[in-house]
Each structure stands twice: as structure tokens, then as C-alpha cells.
Write a protein that holds these residues in place. Structure first.
Motif, PDB file in Angstrom:
ATOM      1  N   TYR A 120       0.842  -1.203   0.000  1.00  0.00           N
ATOM      2  CA  TYR A 120       0.000   0.000   0.000  1.00  0.00           C
ATOM      3  C   TYR A 120       0.876   1.252   0.000  1.00  0.00           C
ATOM      4  CZ  TYR A 120      -4.598  -2.176   0.704  1.00  0.00           C
ATOM      5  OH  TYR A 120      -5.768  -2.878   0.533  1.00  0.00           O
ATOM      6  N   ALA A 121       1.911   1.237   0.826  1.00  0.00           N
ATOM      7  CA  ALA A 121       2.804   2.395   0.880  1.00  0.00           C
ATOM      8  C   ALA A 121       3.461   2.622  -0.470  1.00  0.00           C
ATOM      9  CB  ALA A 121       3.857   2.195   1.965  1.00  0.00           C
ATOM     10  N   GLY A 122       3.911   1.539  -1.105  1.00  0.00           N
ATOM     11  CA  GLY A 122       4.576   1.664  -2.393  1.00  0.00           C
ATOM     12  C   GLY A 122       3.665   2.226  -3.467  1.00  0.00           C
ATOM     13  N   ILE A 123       2.447   1.710  -3.550  1.00  0.00           N
ATOM     14  CA  ILE A 123       1.484   2.213  -4.531  1.00  0.00           C
ATOM     15  C   ILE A 123       1.200   3.689  -4.286  1.00  0.00           C
ATOM     16  CG2 ILE A 123      -0.912   2.061  -5.313  1.00  0.00           C
ATOM     17  CD1 ILE A 123      -0.746  -0.975  -4.666  1.00  0.00           C
ATOM     18  N   ALA A 124       0.994   4.047  -3.029  1.00  0.00           N
ATOM     19  CA  ALA A 124       0.677   5.439  -2.702  1.00  0.00           C
ATOM     20  C   ALA A 124       1.845   6.366  -3.029  1.00  0.00           C
ATOM     21  CB  ALA A 124       0.294   5.561  -1.227  1.00  0.00           C
ATOM     22  N   LYS A 125       3.063   5.908  -2.803  1.00  0.00           N
ATOM     23  CA  LYS A 125       4.230   6.744  -3.129  1.00  0.00           C
ATOM     24  C   LYS A 125       4.358   6.948  -4.640  1.00  0.00           C
ATOM     25  CE  LYS A 125       6.748   5.523   1.078  1.00  0.00           C
ATOM     26  NZ  LYS A 125       7.838   4.709   1.677  1.00  0.00           N
ATOM     27  N   VAL A 126       4.069   5.912  -5.420  1.00  0.00           N
ATOM     28  CA  VAL A 126       4.080   6.061  -6.879  1.00  0.00           C
ATOM     29  C   VAL A 126       3.069   7.128  -7.306  1.00  0.00           C
ATOM     30  CG1 VAL A 126       3.518   4.925  -9.062  1.00  0.00           C
ATOM     31  CG2 VAL A 126       4.914   3.731  -7.360  1.00  0.00           C
ATOM     32  N   LEU A 127       1.863   7.028  -6.783  1.00  0.00           N
ATOM     33  CA  LEU A 127       0.812   7.959  -7.176  1.00  0.00           C
ATOM     34  C   LEU A 127       1.045   9.353  -6.613  1.00  0.00           C
ATOM     35  CD1 LEU A 127      -2.267   5.592  -6.803  1.00  0.00           C
ATOM     36  CD2 LEU A 127      -1.176   6.337  -8.931  1.00  0.00           C
ATOM     37  N   MET A 128       1.661   9.445  -5.438  1.00  0.00           N
ATOM     38  CA  MET A 128       2.001  10.758  -4.888  1.00  0.00           C
ATOM     39  C   MET A 128       3.063  11.425  -5.763  1.00  0.00           C
ATOM     40  SD  MET A 128       1.456  13.062  -2.512  1.00  0.00           S
ATOM     41  CE  MET A 128       0.996  12.495  -0.857  1.00  0.00           C
ATOM     42  N   ALA A 129       4.063  10.669  -6.187  1.00  0.00           N
ATOM     43  CA  ALA A 129       5.090  11.222  -7.067  1.00  0.00           C
ATOM     44  C   ALA A 129       4.470  11.750  -8.354  1.00  0.00           C
ATOM     45  CB  ALA A 129       6.139  10.162  -7.378  1.00  0.00           C
ATOM     46  N   GLU A 130       3.540  10.997  -8.937  1.00  0.00           N
ATOM     47  CA  GLU A 130       2.889  11.438 -10.166  1.00  0.00           C
ATOM     48  C   GLU A 130       2.037  12.685  -9.928  1.00  0.00           C
ATOM     49  OE1 GLU A 130       1.000  11.815 -13.925  1.00  0.00           O
ATOM     50  OE2 GLU A 130       2.982  11.467 -13.101  1.00  0.00           O
ATOM     51  N   SER A 131       1.298  12.724  -8.828  1.00  0.00           N
ATOM     52  CA  SER A 131       0.450  13.880  -8.528  1.00  0.00           C
ATOM     53  C   SER A 131       1.285  15.116  -8.226  1.00  0.00           C
ATOM     54  CB  SER A 131      -0.466  13.563  -7.339  1.00  0.00           C
ATOM     55  OG  SER A 131      -1.335  12.492  -7.635  1.00  0.00           O
ATOM     56  N   LEU A 132       2.365  14.933  -7.477  1.00  0.00           N
ATOM     57  CA  LEU A 132       3.260  16.045  -7.167  1.00  0.00           C
ATOM     58  C   LEU A 132       3.946  16.538  -8.440  1.00  0.00           C
ATOM     59  CD1 LEU A 132       4.333  17.747  -4.809  1.00  0.00           C
ATOM     60  CD2 LEU A 132       6.127  16.026  -4.494  1.00  0.00           C
ATOM     61  N   GLY A 133       4.286  15.602  -9.324  1.00  0.00           N
ATOM     62  CA  GLY A 133       4.865  15.992 -10.605  1.00  0.00           C
ATOM     63  C   GLY A 133       3.914  16.828 -11.429  1.00  0.00           C
ATOM     64  N   LEU A 134       2.641  16.450 -11.444  1.00  0.00           N
ATOM     65  CA  LEU A 134       1.631  17.235 -12.158  1.00  0.00           C
ATOM     66  C   LEU A 134       1.557  18.647 -11.602  1.00  0.00           C
ATOM     67  CD1 LEU A 134      -0.763  17.352 -14.197  1.00  0.00           C
ATOM     68  CD2 LEU A 134      -2.229  16.597 -12.317  1.00  0.00           C
ATOM     69  N   ALA A 135       1.524  18.769 -10.284  1.00  0.00           N
ATOM     70  CA  ALA A 135       1.415  20.083  -9.656  1.00  0.00           C
ATOM     71  C   ALA A 135       2.609  20.964  -9.986  1.00  0.00           C
ATOM     72  CB  ALA A 135       1.258  19.928  -8.142  1.00  0.00           C
ATOM     73  N   THR A 136       3.813  20.420  -9.886  1.00  0.00           N
ATOM     74  CA  THR A 136       4.996  21.268 -10.055  1.00  0.00           C
ATOM     75  C   THR A 136       5.229  21.632 -11.508  1.00  0.00           C
ATOM     76  OG1 THR A 136       7.272  21.601  -9.332  1.00  0.00           O
ATOM     77  CG2 THR A 136       6.760  19.445 -10.260  1.00  0.00           C
ATOM     78  N   LYS A 137       4.914  20.754 -12.447  1.00  0.00           N
ATOM     79  CA  LYS A 137       5.150  21.124 -13.839  1.00  0.00           C
ATOM     80  C   LYS A 137       4.086  22.098 -14.347  1.00  0.00           C
ATOM     81  CE  LYS A 137       2.968  17.123 -16.123  1.00  0.00           C
ATOM     82  NZ  LYS A 137       3.236  15.911 -16.936  1.00  0.00           N
ATOM     83  N   PHE A 138       2.966  22.192 -13.652  1.00  0.00           N
ATOM     84  CA  PHE A 138       1.964  23.207 -13.988  1.00  0.00           C
ATOM     85  C   PHE A 138       2.306  24.561 -13.369  1.00  0.00           C
ATOM     86  CE2 PHE A 138      -2.207  20.855 -15.208  1.00  0.00           C
ATOM     87  CZ  PHE A 138      -1.523  20.144 -16.182  1.00  0.00           C
ATOM     88  N   PHE A 139       2.688  24.565 -12.079  1.00  0.00           N
ATOM     89  CA  PHE A 139       2.778  25.814 -11.331  1.00  0.00           C
ATOM     90  C   PHE A 139       4.189  26.202 -10.915  1.00  0.00           C
ATOM     91  CE2 PHE A 139      -1.400  23.890 -10.436  1.00  0.00           C
ATOM     92  CZ  PHE A 139      -2.228  24.876 -10.954  1.00  0.00           C
ATOM     93  N   GLY A 140       5.092  25.235 -10.727  1.00  0.00           N
ATOM     94  CA  GLY A 140       6.432  25.521 -10.234  1.00  0.00           C
ATOM     95  C   GLY A 140       6.585  25.128  -8.784  1.00  0.00           C
TER      96      GLY A 140
END
Length: 453
Positions: A120-140
Motif C-alpha cells: 500500500y505504501a509503495g502504490i501510494a508513493k508512486v501515485l504521490m510522485a505522479e500527482s506532485l509531478g503534475l502540480a509542479t510542472k503546472f505551477f512551479g
């Protein structure tokens, strides 16, 4: 690889049970009540929200910027002239990311470590990395280090600089790789994992795939990131069977958000002339455009069906990453061309293009220059937001900015380089968002983000 469809009714029940505490809204829910929620109830909600995020405004607005789409009415017409003011991304930020998927994922990571549930932790970390990546490449610059703490923590989180965010993404993916290679622990995901049904090997390959993506995204920072991308690809998935996708339900209420947009606002946005010109003579055009029209969202198109997938990352993207990384690190023309053709075929296979038509199309693809790689990637990864990343890194494809430009939001009139912070943040987290704006230079759309400098 067996895929799991999003059942909207079950998720609505789960969402009622796990309404998230949001650091950015008007009301906060006691975070202690969330700590009692079972992981198998939180995970499907988080995955569903990631799917909605990726195939909603996070596809449409970058798609307008990159001339996949053009608006014909309402907000979409304004967005086409780069009029994307600070209320444009309120919902994505508040209920999609920070008060939605990322809040749930942070909860899963914390609980999974306490409950000896590393998958569960591993899956959540993968998805958190993807979500955080979306946020930063949109806004900085975006919050992370002291976000998600609720009433007992920091209600006005500071913003991490973009370089620190990329370090966090690296750490999340490295942590996921470790978690997904350990013993599964006391609690194992199964059907609550709407992507892979609890298959830890598939998630492990996805973690490596995302390492390749976020290494490539930093290519402006040095050739070592191309090498890192190639290294990650050695352990990523090797066919369309490994594609990480959220597949939606073939029902009106559980439909893909791309389909829902066509159903509810079909007259406000069409496929743009530039994209249609690039797809002229391409056998894929019949799969992504309604015959005789410029609509790309109709139910009989591949991406417009109720059950169409929302892509986290797929095999076609990996082969284009490989082609570019090889091209930029001294790979032979034959190696680069092989990876390029594999990326095109992976996309065509997914859409259902015959082998004969694939062979004929490849005869029209000239060489394997960087421009050719990015142009073919632009076509293959429609309608994802990856094309905007590639344009900001490489300048390809060569698109002409809309002449009807809102220079108040986008001085100079070029292709926008970022999106403006949501006004919900400016109202509720004023001091910290202002500090982020100062750190980056401005809050305008022409501000080049650190990762692309």
C-alpha cells in the motif's frame, strides 16, 4: 495484465466514508477520524481521483496550449487566447490534488507504515510522485513538506522550491521501489487497486517508468538525466500490457471525464487545426476524431468512450523517452530509430491500427532527429499533457502562438510556460503563495520554471 474498471457507485460510498481534510478549503475535518479508515477504502478513492485529475482540466488546458484543441465557446474560447486567470485551477488544486488524491495518498503512506502494509505504501508513493509531478510542472514551487497536516499541524503550508520538489519525487519513487520489493506484510491490496489489482510487480515497473519520465523532464539540467532515464527504463515495463491506466466504467455516472466533457459541453471545444494538420494521412485520425467533424470527444472515438482509460504512464511514452535519451547520449541511428518505431507501434497497437497500416505509416516518418522524435511523440501521446513538457524542454513541435493573446496574463504573447496559482491559495494561504511567486519571479504565464531553465 488484468485491468480494473472504476465503479463509481462503490467509490461514492467510499468517498462518503473518507471525506478528506483539506488544508486549503473553508472547512477542515478532524484528521484523527481519517486515521481509523481502512486502507482498502482509501486507495480506490485516491486512484479514482488521480484518473479524474489526469483526464480532466489537466488534459484539456495544456491541450489547448499545445493546440490539440481550440475553444469555440464559453471558457474554452477564452483559454485558447491564454486567458486562464487565477480561478481556472481552483478545483484541480483544492479537490483534485491537495484536498483530494494527495491528501488520501499521504494518509495511506502514513497508515501503511504503521500497519506493516508496504505494498500500500509503495502504490501510494508512486501515485504521490505522479500527482506532485503534475502540480509542479503546472505551477512551479508547490507545498509538500508541511502540507496535509490538518488542524493539528500547519494550516498554511509553505511552498517547496521546484528543485526540492524534484528531489521529493525521486525519494518517493525510490521509497516505492523499496516497499514494492519487500514482503507484502500484514495487509495486501487486491480489487481495491483499480489499476493492477494489487500486482506489486506491475507497480514496481511503473515506479521505474516514472523515474524515467521525471529524469527526462530535467534534461535541461544536464546529460546525466538522459543516462538516468535509460537506467530506469531497464526495469520498467516492456509492452502495452504494463500500461498504468485508470479504466472507467461504461456507465453515464462512471464515465471517463473526457467523455463527460463531450456529453455536457460538446459545443465549446474541438480539435485544433494544427493537430489535424499533423494527423493528415495518419491512420490514427479515424480512431480519435468523429468522422466528418472536428470533435475528438465523441463516444465512438478511442479516448471519448465512457470506459476509455486515463493514462498514468504507458509503453509508448517509454519508447519515446528511450529514443530521445539514446539520441542525446550517442546512441546509433539504428538504435534510435528502433525505439522511435516501437513507440509509434505501441500507440497504434493500443488504438487498434492494423499492422499493414502501421508499416505504411512508418514509411512516411523521415529519420530519427530530435524534432522527428518529439513530433511523433506529440501525435502518439494525444490527449495527455506530456506534449507541453516536451515543448518547454525542446521547442518542438513548432507551434505558432495564438495571435489573440492575453498579454496581461502572458506578456510577450509566446506559448505559455506555466499556469497561474489558484486564487483559493491567494485568499487562504496568501503569505506563502506570495513568497513562492517572489522566488519564481512572477505569477505570469510567461515565467520559465526552474526545471526548464
Amino acid at each position: 495484465m488484468k485491468k480494473y474498471r472504476l465503479n463509481i457507485v462503490a467509490l461514492l460510498i467510499a468517498t462518503i466514508l473518507i471525506v478528506p481534510s483539506c488544508d486549503f478549503g473553508d472547512t477542515n475535518v478532524d484528521p484523527e477520524s481519517l486515521a481509523e479508515v481502512d486502507l482498502n477504502l482509501v486507495l480506490p478513492s485516491a486512484i479514482a481521483q488521480v484518473g479524474f485529475n489526469n483526464m480532466g482540466i489537466a488534459t484539456r488546458n495544456p491541450g489547448i496550449v499545445m493546440q490539440y484543441f481550440e475553444g469555440t465557446d464559453a471558457q474554452q474560447l477564452q483559454y485558447t487566447s491564454y486567458t486562464m486567470p487565477d480561478n481556472t485551477f481552483n478545483n484541480l488544486w483544492r479537490t483534485g490534488l491537495y484536498g483530494g488524491a494527495m491528501k488520501d495518498l499521504d494518509l495511506i503512506i502514513g497508515q501503511a507504515e504503521e500497519q506493516n502494509a508496504p505494498y500500500y505504501a509503495g502504490i501510494a508513493k508512486v501515485l504521490m510522485a505522479e500527482s506532485l509531478g503534475l502540480a509542479t510542472k503546472f505551477f512551479g514551487d508547490v507545498p509538500y513538506s508541511n502540507a496535509f497536516q490538518g488542524e493539528e499541524g500547519v494550516l498554511s503550508p509553505t511552498y517547496d522550491a521546484q528543485d526540492a520538489i524534484f528531489t521529493t519525487i525521486d525519494n518517493l519513487l525510490a521509497g516505492a521501489i523499496t516497499d514494492l520489493q519487500t514482503d507484502g506484510g500484514d495487509i495486501l491490496p487486491s480489487s481495491d487497486d483499480l489499476v493492477f489489482g494489487g500486482d506489486e510487480d506491475a507497480w514496481l515497473a511503473t515506479a521505474y517508468a516514472l523515474q524515467a519520465r521525471y529524469s527526462l523532464l530535467r534534461s535541461a539540467k544536464g546529460s546525466s538525466f538522459y543516462t538516468a532515464a535509460l537506467t530506469a527504463l531497464d526495469n520498467a515495463f516492456t509492452s502495452n500490457a504494463g500500461n498504468a491506466e485508470v479504466t472507467f466504467d461504461a456507465s453515464a455516472n462512471g464515465a471517463n471525464p473526457f467523455h463527460q466533457f463531450h456529453r455536457d459541453r460538446s459545443n465549446t471545444m474541438i480539435l485544433a487545426d494544427f493537430f489535424l494538420s499533423q494527423m493528415s494521412g495518419d491512420p490514427r485520425l479515424a480512431m480519435i476524431r468523429e468522422s466528418g467533424t472536428s470533435a475528438g470527444f465523441a463516444p465512438n472515438t478511442y479516448w471519448g468512450r465512457q470506459e476509455s482509460p486515463s493514462v498514468i504512464i504507458n509503453y509508448a511514452e517509454l519508447k519515446f523517452i528511450e529514443a530521445e535519451a539514446l539520441r542525446q547520449t550517442g546512441g546509433t541511428d539504428a538504435e534510435v530509430r528502433a525505439a522511435l518505431e516501437a513507440g509509434i507501434r505501441a500507440n497504434m497497437d493500443q488504438l487498434g491500427v492494423s499492422t499493414e497500416d502501421q508499416d505504411l505509416y512508418l514509411l512516411t516518418v523521415n529519420g530519427s532527429s530530435l524534432e522527428t522524435i518529439i513530433n511523433e511523440k506529440y501525435k502518439a501521446l494525444y490527449p495527455q499533457n506530456i506534449a507541453w513538457d516536451d515543448y518547454r524542454r525542446t521547442g518542438f513541435p513548432s507551434i505558432t502562438p495564438n495571435a489573440d493573446n492575453n498579454e496581461g496574463l502572458n506578456p510577450g504573447g509566446g506559448i505559455p510556460q506555466r499556469f497561474i496559482y489558484p486564487n483559493s491559495e491567494k485568499n487562504l494561504n496568501t503569505e506563502n503563495v506570495n513568497a513562492a511567486i517572489s522566488n519564481q519571479g512572477s505569477d505570469l504565464m510567461n515565467e520559465t520554471l526552474w526545471v526548464f531553465q
